[in-house]
Design a protein around this motif. Structure first.
Motif, mmCIF file in Angstrom:
data_model
loop_
_atom_site.group_PDB
_atom_site.id
_atom_site.type_symbol
_atom_site.label_atom_id
_atom_site.label_comp_id
_atom_site.label_asym_id
_atom_site.label_seq_id
_atom_site.Cartn_x
_atom_site.Cartn_y
_atom_site.Cartn_z
ATOM 1 N N THR A 81 0.846 -1.226 0.158
ATOM 2 C CA THR A 81 -0.032 -0.178 -0.023
ATOM 3 C C THR A 81 0.902 1.165 -0.077
ATOM 4 O O THR A 81 1.748 1.237 0.879
ATOM 5 C CB THR A 81 -1.064 0.081 1.129
ATOM 6 O OG1 THR A 81 -1.614 -1.079 1.290
ATOM 7 C CG2 THR A 81 -1.833 1.205 1.259
ATOM 8 N N ARG A 82 0.770 2.124 -0.823
ATOM 9 C CA ARG A 82 1.528 3.372 -0.965
ATOM 10 C C ARG A 82 1.048 4.244 0.162
ATOM 11 O O ARG A 82 -0.266 4.454 0.345
ATOM 12 C CB ARG A 82 1.060 3.984 -2.452
ATOM 13 C CG ARG A 82 1.955 5.286 -2.643
ATOM 14 C CD ARG A 82 3.241 5.405 -2.910
ATOM 15 N NE ARG A 82 3.852 6.686 -3.433
ATOM 16 C CZ ARG A 82 4.287 7.628 -2.540
ATOM 17 N NH1 ARG A 82 4.298 7.463 -1.405
ATOM 18 N NH2 ARG A 82 4.663 8.578 -3.083
ATOM 19 N N ALA A 83 1.929 4.950 0.909
ATOM 20 C CA ALA A 83 1.612 5.819 1.788
ATOM 21 C C ALA A 83 2.213 7.245 1.588
ATOM 22 O O ALA A 83 3.168 7.454 0.967
ATOM 23 C CB ALA A 83 2.200 5.274 3.151
ATOM 24 N N TYR A 84 1.523 8.213 2.181
ATOM 25 C CA TYR A 84 1.840 9.510 1.647
ATOM 26 C C TYR A 84 1.791 10.430 2.790
ATOM 27 O O TYR A 84 1.030 10.060 3.941
ATOM 28 C CB TYR A 84 0.631 10.320 0.755
ATOM 29 C CG TYR A 84 0.612 9.533 -0.416
ATOM 30 C CD1 TYR A 84 1.172 10.005 -1.488
ATOM 31 C CD2 TYR A 84 -0.541 8.611 -0.676
ATOM 32 C CE1 TYR A 84 1.103 9.422 -2.712
ATOM 33 C CE2 TYR A 84 -0.677 7.859 -1.912
ATOM 34 C CZ TYR A 84 0.166 8.369 -3.065
ATOM 35 O OH TYR A 84 0.089 7.713 -4.271
ATOM 36 N N THR A 85 2.784 11.317 2.942
ATOM 37 C CA THR A 85 2.890 12.343 4.169
ATOM 38 C C THR A 85 1.494 13.395 4.225
ATOM 39 O O THR A 85 0.786 13.222 3.193
ATOM 40 C CB THR A 85 4.003 13.220 4.156
ATOM 41 O OG1 THR A 85 3.969 13.754 2.908
ATOM 42 C CG2 THR A 85 5.262 12.253 4.043
ATOM 43 N N PRO A 86 1.192 13.682 5.329
ATOM 44 C CA PRO A 86 -0.023 14.771 5.229
ATOM 45 C C PRO A 86 0.263 15.842 3.983
ATOM 46 O O PRO A 86 -0.869 16.023 3.350
ATOM 47 C CB PRO A 86 0.174 15.198 6.546
ATOM 48 C CG PRO A 86 0.494 14.064 7.428
ATOM 49 C CD PRO A 86 1.920 13.623 6.565
#
Length: 97
Positions: A81-86
């Motif tokens: 799963t790709r995760a992004y910073t806020p």
């Protein structure tokens, strides 16, 4: 660097040698490096997943290949799963019409 979470569930085959999992985990971390993937964090879990890894890499393709190689062992199933910073997530949302 791109950030991903890889969730893993132990297969029946993996359960047969679950006592070896802590040592195998060390090997997975070292193997990731050879594929251009850095394991930032590795957790053993007692819920929906058996293991969760936070990884970083220069490309999604590197993470996908690593994930496939881990699955190929037959000991676990794995999903990335790709995760992004806020901040990055905010940039995506600002692009919406």
């Amino acid at each position: 660097m791109l950030t991903y979470y890889i969730t893993e569930e132990v297969t029946r085959e993996g359960m047969m040698t679950i006592d070896e999992a802590p040592e195998r985990a060390k090997g997975v971390v070292a193997f990731a490096d050879t594929m251009g993937v850095t394991v930032e964090e590795f957790f053993f879990c007692t819920s929906h997943f058996d293991f969760i890894m936070k990884v970083t890499a220069e490309s999604e393709e590197a993470v996908a290949a690593f994930c496939m190689a881990v699955r190929k062992s037959g000991n676990v199933t794995a999903k990335m799963t790709r995760a992004y910073t806020p901040e990055a997530w905010g940039g995506i949302v600002r692009r919406l019409p």
